[in-house]
Motif scaffolding. Sequence first.
Motif, PDB file in Angstrom:
ATOM      1  N   TRP A 145       0.815  -1.220   0.000  1.00 27.45           N
ATOM      2  CA  TRP A 145       0.000   0.000   0.000  1.00 27.45           C
ATOM      3  C   TRP A 145       0.844   1.264   0.000  1.00 27.45           C
ATOM      4  CZ3 TRP A 145       0.345   3.529   3.943  1.00 27.45           C
ATOM      5  CH2 TRP A 145       0.911   3.101   5.141  1.00 27.45           C
ATOM      6  N   ARG A 146       2.056   1.204   0.515  1.00 26.82           N
ATOM      7  CA  ARG A 146       2.891   2.407   0.535  1.00 26.82           C
ATOM      8  C   ARG A 146       3.293   2.843  -0.871  1.00 26.82           C
ATOM      9  NH1 ARG A 146       5.009   3.374   5.801  1.00 26.82           N
ATOM     10  NH2 ARG A 146       4.406   1.723   7.249  1.00 26.82           N
ATOM     11  N   GLU A 147       3.203   1.944  -1.831  1.00 27.17           N
ATOM     12  CA  GLU A 147       3.554   2.271  -3.205  1.00 27.17           C
ATOM     13  C   GLU A 147       2.343   2.761  -3.995  1.00 27.17           C
ATOM     14  OE1 GLU A 147       5.349  -1.172  -4.849  1.00 27.17           O
ATOM     15  OE2 GLU A 147       6.944  -1.289  -3.351  1.00 27.17           O
ATOM     16  N   GLN A 148       1.185   2.762  -3.385  1.00 22.00           N
ATOM     17  CA  GLN A 148      -0.024   3.171  -4.084  1.00 22.00           C
ATOM     18  C   GLN A 148      -0.370   4.626  -3.775  1.00 22.00           C
ATOM     19  OE1 GLN A 148      -3.245   0.150  -4.199  1.00 22.00           O
ATOM     20  NE2 GLN A 148      -2.005  -0.956  -2.697  1.00 22.00           N
ATOM     21  N   GLN A 149      -0.985   5.273  -4.725  1.00 21.65           N
ATOM     22  CA  GLN A 149      -1.400   6.659  -4.561  1.00 21.65           C
ATOM     23  C   GLN A 149      -2.760   6.702  -3.862  1.00 21.65           C
ATOM     24  OE1 GLN A 149       0.352   9.429  -5.282  1.00 21.65           O
ATOM     25  NE2 GLN A 149      -1.264  10.697  -4.434  1.00 21.65           N
ATOM     26  N   PRO A 150      -2.844   7.298  -2.658  1.00 19.29           N
ATOM     27  CA  PRO A 150      -4.141   7.367  -1.977  1.00 19.29           C
ATOM     28  C   PRO A 150      -5.096   8.319  -2.688  1.00 19.29           C
ATOM     29  CG  PRO A 150      -2.496   8.639  -0.774  1.00 19.29           C
ATOM     30  CD  PRO A 150      -1.768   7.928  -1.875  1.00 19.29           C
ATOM     31  N   LEU A 151      -6.376   8.007  -2.605  1.00 17.32           N
ATOM     32  CA  LEU A 151      -7.423   8.846  -3.172  1.00 17.32           C
ATOM     33  C   LEU A 151      -8.174   9.517  -2.035  1.00 17.32           C
ATOM     34  CD1 LEU A 151      -8.762   6.317  -5.834  1.00 17.32           C
ATOM     35  CD2 LEU A 151      -7.091   8.152  -6.169  1.00 17.32           C
ATOM     36  N   GLN A 152      -8.729  10.690  -2.308  1.00 19.13           N
ATOM     37  CA  GLN A 152      -9.412  11.453  -1.272  1.00 19.13           C
ATOM     38  C   GLN A 152     -10.856  11.722  -1.665  1.00 19.13           C
ATOM     39  OE1 GLN A 152      -7.194  15.045  -0.490  1.00 19.13           O
ATOM     40  NE2 GLN A 152      -5.682  13.982   0.777  1.00 19.13           N
ATOM     41  N   GLU A 153     -11.716  11.684  -0.679  1.00 17.99           N
ATOM     42  CA  GLU A 153     -13.119  12.059  -0.837  1.00 17.99           C
ATOM     43  C   GLU A 153     -13.551  12.861   0.384  1.00 17.99           C
ATOM     44  OE1 GLU A 153     -15.134  11.620  -3.367  1.00 17.99           O
ATOM     45  OE2 GLU A 153     -13.688  10.472  -4.569  1.00 17.99           O
ATOM     46  N   ARG A 154     -14.486  13.789   0.190  1.00 15.86           N
ATOM     47  CA  ARG A 154     -14.988  14.605   1.289  1.00 15.86           C
ATOM     48  C   ARG A 154     -16.506  14.486   1.378  1.00 15.86           C
ATOM     49  NH1 ARG A 154     -11.876  20.464   1.488  1.00 15.86           N
ATOM     50  NH2 ARG A 154      -9.758  19.664   1.788  1.00 15.86           N
ATOM     51  N   PRO A 183      -2.912   2.869   5.690  1.00 21.79           N
ATOM     52  CA  PRO A 183      -3.648   2.678   4.432  1.00 21.79           C
ATOM     53  C   PRO A 183      -4.893   3.562   4.316  1.00 21.79           C
ATOM     54  CG  PRO A 183      -3.031   0.563   5.396  1.00 21.79           C
ATOM     55  CD  PRO A 183      -2.745   1.610   6.432  1.00 21.79           C
ATOM     56  N   VAL A 184      -5.575   3.783   5.458  1.00 23.55           N
ATOM     57  CA  VAL A 184      -6.804   4.571   5.447  1.00 23.55           C
ATOM     58  C   VAL A 184      -6.720   5.641   6.537  1.00 23.55           C
ATOM     59  CG1 VAL A 184      -9.323   4.519   5.621  1.00 23.55           C
ATOM     60  CG2 VAL A 184      -8.098   2.532   4.705  1.00 23.55           C
ATOM     61  N   SER A 185      -7.040   6.869   6.189  1.00 24.81           N
ATOM     62  CA  SER A 185      -7.027   7.966   7.160  1.00 24.81           C
ATOM     63  C   SER A 185      -8.349   8.714   7.077  1.00 24.81           C
ATOM     64  CB  SER A 185      -5.880   8.943   6.877  1.00 24.81           C
ATOM     65  OG  SER A 185      -4.633   8.285   6.919  1.00 24.81           O
ATOM     66  N   LEU A 186      -8.969   8.912   8.219  1.00 22.81           N
ATOM     67  CA  LEU A 186     -10.227   9.645   8.294  1.00 22.81           C
ATOM     68  C   LEU A 186      -9.982  10.921   9.082  1.00 22.81           C
ATOM     69  CD1 LEU A 186     -13.314   9.476   7.652  1.00 22.81           C
ATOM     70  CD2 LEU A 186     -13.604   8.593   9.963  1.00 22.81           C
ATOM     71  N   HIS A 187     -10.100  12.062   8.429  1.00 26.57           N
ATOM     72  CA  HIS A 187      -9.922  13.353   9.082  1.00 26.57           C
ATOM     73  C   HIS A 187     -11.297  13.971   9.311  1.00 26.57           C
ATOM     74  CE1 HIS A 187      -5.696  13.060   8.183  1.00 26.57           C
ATOM     75  NE2 HIS A 187      -5.945  12.974   6.892  1.00 26.57           N
ATOM     76  N   VAL A 188     -11.544  14.382  10.527  1.00 23.16           N
ATOM     77  CA  VAL A 188     -12.813  15.017  10.880  1.00 23.16           C
ATOM     78  C   VAL A 188     -12.513  16.469  11.241  1.00 23.16           C
ATOM     79  CG1 VAL A 188     -14.828  14.936  12.371  1.00 23.16           C
ATOM     80  CG2 VAL A 188     -13.641  12.812  11.771  1.00 23.16           C
ATOM     81  N   MET A 244     -19.373  20.015  10.400  1.00 25.60           N
ATOM     82  CA  MET A 244     -18.413  18.927  10.473  1.00 25.60           C
ATOM     83  C   MET A 244     -18.168  18.382   9.079  1.00 25.60           C
ATOM     84  SD  MET A 244     -18.427  15.331  12.640  1.00 25.60           S
ATOM     85  CE  MET A 244     -18.034  16.121  14.196  1.00 25.60           C
ATOM     86  N   LEU A 245     -16.896  18.383   8.687  1.00 23.54           N
ATOM     87  CA  LEU A 245     -16.485  17.871   7.383  1.00 23.54           C
ATOM     88  C   LEU A 245     -15.683  16.594   7.612  1.00 23.54           C
ATOM     89  CD1 LEU A 245     -16.038  18.257   4.273  1.00 23.54           C
ATOM     90  CD2 LEU A 245     -13.947  19.485   4.884  1.00 23.54           C
ATOM     91  N   ILE A 246     -16.004  15.555   6.857  1.00 27.48           N
ATOM     92  CA  ILE A 246     -15.262  14.300   6.922  1.00 27.48           C
ATOM     93  C   ILE A 246     -14.468  14.142   5.636  1.00 27.48           C
ATOM     94  CG2 ILE A 246     -15.444  11.783   6.980  1.00 27.48           C
ATOM     95  CD1 ILE A 246     -17.860  12.039   8.725  1.00 27.48           C
ATOM     96  N   GLU A 247     -13.165  13.942   5.770  1.00 23.39           N
ATOM     97  CA  GLU A 247     -12.326  13.666   4.609  1.00 23.39           C
ATOM     98  C   GLU A 247     -11.699  12.293   4.775  1.00 23.39           C
ATOM     99  OE1 GLU A 247      -8.191  15.317   3.484  1.00 23.39           O
ATOM    100  OE2 GLU A 247      -9.592  16.378   2.183  1.00 23.39           O
ATOM    101  N   LEU A 248     -11.854  11.467   3.769  1.00 28.01           N
ATOM    102  CA  LEU A 248     -11.323  10.112   3.797  1.00 28.01           C
ATOM    103  C   LEU A 248     -10.208   9.996   2.769  1.00 28.01           C
ATOM    104  CD1 LEU A 248     -11.771   7.247   5.025  1.00 28.01           C
ATOM    105  CD2 LEU A 248     -13.141   6.759   3.003  1.00 28.01           C
ATOM    106  N   GLU A 249      -9.075   9.472   3.205  1.00 30.22           N
ATOM    107  CA  GLU A 249      -7.937   9.228   2.317  1.00 30.22           C
ATOM    108  C   GLU A 249      -7.620   7.748   2.393  1.00 30.22           C
ATOM    109  OE1 GLU A 249      -3.699  10.430   3.264  1.00 30.22           O
ATOM    110  OE2 GLU A 249      -4.210  11.911   1.737  1.00 30.22           O
ATOM    111  N   SER A 250      -7.657   7.046   1.258  1.00 26.95           N
ATOM    112  CA  SER A 250      -7.506   5.597   1.292  1.00 26.95           C
ATOM    113  C   SER A 250      -6.819   5.081   0.043  1.00 26.95           C
ATOM    114  CB  SER A 250      -8.886   4.934   1.424  1.00 26.95           C
ATOM    115  OG  SER A 250      -8.787   3.527   1.330  1.00 26.95           O
ATOM    116  N   VAL A 251      -5.986   4.060   0.223  1.00 26.59           N
ATOM    117  CA  VAL A 251      -5.498   3.299  -0.922  1.00 26.59           C
ATOM    118  C   VAL A 251      -6.583   2.300  -1.284  1.00 26.59           C
ATOM    119  CG1 VAL A 251      -3.093   3.548  -0.232  1.00 26.59           C
ATOM    120  CG2 VAL A 251      -4.391   1.572   0.560  1.00 26.59           C
ATOM    121  N   PRO A 252      -6.600   1.794  -2.515  1.00 23.54           N
ATOM    122  CA  PRO A 252      -7.617   0.800  -2.887  1.00 23.54           C
ATOM    123  C   PRO A 252      -7.525  -0.433  -1.994  1.00 23.54           C
ATOM    124  CG  PRO A 252      -6.544   1.691  -4.836  1.00 23.54           C
ATOM    125  CD  PRO A 252      -5.761   2.185  -3.653  1.00 23.54           C
ATOM    126  N   LEU A 253      -8.674  -0.892  -1.491  1.00 23.85           N
ATOM    127  CA  LEU A 253      -8.729  -2.061  -0.622  1.00 23.85           C
ATOM    128  C   LEU A 253      -9.540  -3.154  -1.288  1.00 23.85           C
ATOM    129  CD1 LEU A 253      -9.543  -0.405   2.831  1.00 23.85           C
ATOM    130  CD2 LEU A 253      -7.300  -0.996   1.920  1.00 23.85           C
TER     131      LEU A 253
END
Length: 429
Positions: free
Chosen positions: A213-222, A380-385, A392-401
Amino acid sequence: MLSPASAIQTAMWVESLEGDDPSLYNVTAGWFFESAIDVQRLRQAFTELVRNHSILTSRFVIESGCLCFESTDAAAMGAETDLVRTEEHAGPLSLRSAQDWVQTCSAHPFDLETGPLVRLHIRSSSGAVAVALAAHHLVVDAVSFEHLVRELGQRHAGKHAGMAFDPVPGYGVFVEAQQRFLQGHAAQEARAYWSEYLAPLASIERRAPFGRWREQQPLQERRQLAPAELNRLLRLSAQLHCTPFQILSVVLAGCIGEAAALSLVCIGYPISLREPATAAVIGPVLNTLPLLVRTGAGNGERAALIQAARDDLLMALEHVQLPFSELTKAFFVAHQQPARDLVAGVVSFVVRASSDGVNPALDGQGAVNISPLPVSPKFPVSLHVVRQGSDMLIELESVPLGRTQAPLTARRLMEALADLLDECLLETS
């Protein structure tokens, strides 16, 4: 004078050198002014700020096999240190272009061997001004970076003209306290606690769902929580005597567990280690607690999982002083396992003063906050609140699972997260 680095600094230093992204641990704040400001006064305010906090001019070196940092007197630093970068923008400077520019500034790497590890960027155009304050995580955490932002705004506003700021304890105060803890009996008890608590992870195979997963580009959604959702979340927190963190941790673990076919997910909880003696210290005074969350709960069961997460956190806080690098090492040694990633996802909170984007640290000078959200590249997955006033805004950053099915992207994971959050709120209301 060389000072020993803390455990968290050592871990981040290794990660910075081994990773492909040299800006991995850059922390950045940004502002946009629609009218001209006194740029020279801002430069002077920043210079005074750096002189007041010697850790910002640190460089990191290996001495006798140990990582150490050495601070340089800012007053003695030459122009080649590039503490302040100024530029003129040829065309009009809009809010959107300023946001893109701040992201670019955040990507500029720091030289850890020469320092300094802080930098001010200023871009001017037709009266409008964009400002970016960047620092490396080796010398700041969220609390101390906010302190620097506030102090910069106060100095620029002239509230402390001719006055010296109160001296703050050096980072060595925290390092010395941590070393004393690691040499004492409490550290041994903490190692034993974490080895036993994390024991269920010893039988869980982790390679397939996360891969390299460290070699993968994480994607972000809000996703912005609707007012009704936020109110229900806060009511649920009060009803279960917990925080939104425990609720979102359980929901996130459920999403990861479903995507990666895991019955148990380890969620990271970043936590400040600040005590009265280190409250004003500039530097990374923090730790990450790994909390185990069971997944696959049916209707009516998530409240029990949330309460279990709350209870686990309360117990973990009794052993919070053991650095993450030390507790994972204790786990691997106790269970005779090779080092690997334990934490699948992390939940972090960012609190901003208001929903209108105005940063009060700049004392009403019309600065719009365009700071990028923090990233958590270690997981691999980060959830920022992000709490902004009543929003309240939720931002999710994740590599493909995923295992056998199509990889679950950040977009699909965000949709699943929203569905599970709705279910959790409804079944406990």
